[in-house]
Scaffold this motif. Sequence first.
Motif, PDB file in Angstrom:
ATOM      1  N   GLN A 151       0.820  -1.207   0.000  1.00 17.48           N
ATOM      2  CA  GLN A 151       0.000   0.000   0.000  1.00 17.48           C
ATOM      3  C   GLN A 151       0.858   1.263   0.000  1.00 17.48           C
ATOM      4  N   THR A 152       1.928   1.259   0.794  1.00 17.35           N
ATOM      5  CA  THR A 152       2.788   2.441   0.872  1.00 17.35           C
ATOM      6  C   THR A 152       3.432   2.721  -0.470  1.00 17.35           C
ATOM      7  N   ALA A 153       3.912   1.675  -1.134  1.00 13.84           N
ATOM      8  CA  ALA A 153       4.494   1.852  -2.467  1.00 13.84           C
ATOM      9  C   ALA A 153       3.439   2.335  -3.467  1.00 13.84           C
ATOM     10  N   ALA A 168      12.776   9.590   9.832  1.00 11.96           N
ATOM     11  CA  ALA A 168      12.194  10.891  10.173  1.00 11.96           C
ATOM     12  C   ALA A 168      12.449  11.941   9.086  1.00 11.96           C
ATOM     13  N   PRO A 169      13.688  12.058   8.536  1.00 17.09           N
ATOM     14  CA  PRO A 169      13.876  13.038   7.461  1.00 17.09           C
ATOM     15  C   PRO A 169      12.989  12.761   6.249  1.00 17.09           C
ATOM     16  N   ILE A 170      12.665  11.499   6.024  1.00 16.85           N
ATOM     17  CA  ILE A 170      11.844  11.154   4.857  1.00 16.85           C
ATOM     18  C   ILE A 170      10.401  11.576   5.077  1.00 16.85           C
ATOM     19  N   TRP A 171       9.809  11.203   6.227  1.00 15.26           N
ATOM     20  CA  TRP A 171       8.404  11.565   6.400  1.00 15.26           C
ATOM     21  C   TRP A 171       8.241  13.054   6.690  1.00 15.26           C
ATOM     22  N   LEU A 230       2.936   9.877   4.517  1.00  8.29           N
ATOM     23  CA  LEU A 230       4.035  10.840   4.584  1.00  8.29           C
ATOM     24  C   LEU A 230       5.326  10.215   4.074  1.00  8.29           C
ATOM     25  N   LEU A 231       5.553   8.941   4.394  1.00  4.85           N
ATOM     26  CA  LEU A 231       6.736   8.242   3.892  1.00  4.85           C
ATOM     27  C   LEU A 231       6.695   8.145   2.373  1.00  4.85           C
TER      28      LEU A 231
END
Length: 511
Positions: free
Chosen positions: A75-77, A240-243, A290-291
């Motif tokens: 789902q995230t992809a 964290a930097p990614i999201w 967010l990711l």
Amino acid sequence: MALANLVLHIYFNNRYGYFRDEFNYMSCGDHLSWGYVDQPPLIPFLIHICRAVLGDSLRSIRFIPALASSLLIVQTAALARELGGRRYALLLSAICALIAPQYLSNGSLLGTNCLEPNLWMGCAYFAILAIKRNDPRYWLWFGVIAGVGLEEKYSIAVFGLGIVVGLLLSEQRRVFLNRWIWLGGLAAFLIFLRNLLWNVKYDWPFVQLIRAIRAEGRDVVLGPFPYFFQQTLLVNPLTAPIWLAGLFALLFSARLKPYRALGWCYLICYTVFFVLHGKNYYLAPVYPMLLAAGAVVIESAIDGKEIGNSEMTNRQNGHTGRQWLKPAIALILLANGAYFAPVVVPVLSPDTFLAYTKYLPFKLPVMEHSHARAALPQWYSDQFGWKEIVDETAVGWNRIPADERHDCGIFAQDYGQAGAIDFFGPHYGLPPALSGHQTWFLWGPRGYSGNCMIVLDDRREVLERLWEHVDYVGTSADNPYALEKQIDVFLCKGAKFGTLTQLWPKLKRWR
């Protein structure tokens, strides 16, 4: 990666024991209803079906969580793809979903958390499609998923509120002039209606439960900085930097401006849960979107491309000398995820795990004050000690003459003890447990008079005020890893309180 995640969980999910909440869901699944004090009906219904098909083993009980955790990676992809991501964005977003401690934990234990991210992100997916394809009919599917989500865990209502407020604060507010979003809301309401009527019938037990928990001060309340820090722990600090990049892109980037409602949605959810002193993991289901957005931004930054540019422009700008960052980021994240995996997946023995925690760069979070006394974190410690409690209860049961057993109940203090008796008890010939805790209170005294009762985890002086004869049976064997351990068992006869039906209202314990 989804398949690898599924295999990982199936292999390791039987290393310890049954979790406290799993007993609750299984017992509720044996009493199918449209609602329960601490949860909607979906998880008990699903585990009822799963046990009928796959049996009662730990791997069976945890197959649904393992499958849901694996599906979340896909789902995230898929979200990254719909937000404009290409191959690396899909890969990076999937890696982030794979290594996030909260989602690994969701795949290791049966609970309402295990399906929650799937349902939240199902709603996010249809919201993105409705905006991207300018097709408001997708809002109907948003409503269907939201309705199913309300039957799984009520917190999806906060996500729905966030989406509504986000739409009103963005250029997408015009969608409220279209009938499809209202039909979606109607669909959600109709799917949720039976549980809503159940709550009305029983005078809103979930609301009563929340009030009782707050009055008792059971949960650890976090300040602004600890709360944010624990959010980073939930999805792995290195992500964290990614999201955060995804959040800022959704809020401020012109390229993702059509989806600004998702950024506002996160801020609304964060604010609501923080202000209401929700546990840190209540916000965890929102992070895959967010990711995904962050992975799209990072892919674009590495490639030197603008999201949505033509293929010709992409070919011209495709090699910027930063391509080495792609495998480097992926490998660092995977290595870090493997290092932290034992925190939430029982790949280590308890003693090895305790040694491992000494080398962690942070202390594991404690969400309830009572959890601080356990050697292991609560999600592990509550998998130990239950069989010992039932063993000692069986000792008391065997002291009762066979002709008196039909009117001798077993009273437990909480749903963990009661559910363990319901699950392990039939092996010893024990009847289902009684309790005043949460949904067991609604199931009532079940026809017992109260003149003979095995009581767990109480004080003799209290019991002697209620029964003529109180005999100490014994204390459950110690388990060094358990949160609930060394539980006293008493055999009580000769009720002083009249009937158990008369006493029952005083036994209500919803916290």
